[in-house]
Design a protein around this motif. Structure first.
Motif, PDB file in Angstrom:
ATOM      1  N   LEU A  18       0.838  -1.204   0.000  1.00  0.00           N
ATOM      2  CA  LEU A  18       0.000   0.000   0.000  1.00  0.00           C
ATOM      3  C   LEU A  18       0.871   1.251   0.000  1.00  0.00           C
ATOM      4  N   MET A  19       1.942   1.243   0.775  1.00  0.00           N
ATOM      5  CA  MET A  19       2.854   2.390   0.829  1.00  0.00           C
ATOM      6  C   MET A  19       3.551   2.596  -0.519  1.00  0.00           C
ATOM      7  N   ARG A  20       3.967   1.506  -1.170  1.00  0.00           N
ATOM      8  CA  ARG A  20       4.599   1.626  -2.498  1.00  0.00           C
ATOM      9  C   ARG A  20       3.625   2.218  -3.503  1.00  0.00           C
ATOM     10  N   GLN A  21       2.360   1.754  -3.442  1.00  0.00           N
ATOM     11  CA  GLN A  21       1.353   2.285  -4.361  1.00  0.00           C
ATOM     12  C   GLN A  21       1.118   3.770  -4.103  1.00  0.00           C
ATOM     13  N   ALA A  22       1.078   4.160  -2.838  1.00  0.00           N
ATOM     14  CA  ALA A  22       0.872   5.569  -2.491  1.00  0.00           C
ATOM     15  C   ALA A  22       2.038   6.418  -2.992  1.00  0.00           C
ATOM     16  N   GLN A  23       3.261   5.930  -2.839  1.00  0.00           N
ATOM     17  CA  GLN A  23       4.436   6.657  -3.316  1.00  0.00           C
ATOM     18  C   GLN A  23       4.415   6.791  -4.835  1.00  0.00           C
ATOM     19  N   LYS A  24       4.025   5.724  -5.511  1.00  0.00           N
ATOM     20  CA  LYS A  24       3.948   5.749  -6.973  1.00  0.00           C
ATOM     21  C   LYS A  24       2.902   6.762  -7.434  1.00  0.00           C
ATOM     22  N   MET A  25       1.744   6.760  -6.785  1.00  0.00           N
ATOM     23  CA  MET A  25       0.693   7.719  -7.150  1.00  0.00           C
ATOM     24  C   MET A  25       1.138   9.148  -6.884  1.00  0.00           C
TER      25      MET A  25
END
Length: 112
Positions: A18-25
């Motif tokens: 979830l954190m990786r996805q948030a950083q990517k977004m």
């Protein structure tokens, strides 16, 4: 005793994902913002007699006025044409910004 499920996220692996996805977004949003800031929008009024350009940062960057539209007895018309062209160029920029952000919104998982 079973594993606790905090907020429906599962375990640490799901939280990391979830954190990786948030950083990517966040990175994608920043890149989109930069592209929008660098964009230029042009609009005309009076059948092309007045032309303006604005930046994605909402700054007026150029005005072109056809000498035929300059009438010392009707300055008000020229003012109206300039105002109409500037407002239209700004509207185009805002529309492009909204479209870009709305395209990203579905990937936000309901954050907007």
């Amino acid at each position: 005793m079973g594993r606790q499920n905090f907020g429906g996220f599962g375990g640490g692996a799901n939280m990391q994902q979830l954190m990786r996805q948030a950083q990517k977004m966040q990175q994608q949003m920043q890149e989109a913002q930069e592209r929008l800031d660098e964009a230029e929008y042009e609009a005309t009024a009076g059948g092309g007699m007045v032309s303006v350009k604005v930046s994605g940062k909402r700054e007026l960057t150029a005005i072109t006025i056809d000498p035929q539209v300059v009438d010392p007895d009707d300055i008000e018309m020229l003012q109206d044409l300039v105002m109409a062209a500037v407002n239209e160029a700004l509207r185009k920029g805002e529309e492009a910004r909204e479209t870009a952000m709305n395209r990203m919104a579905p990937g936000m998982g309901g954050l907007f």
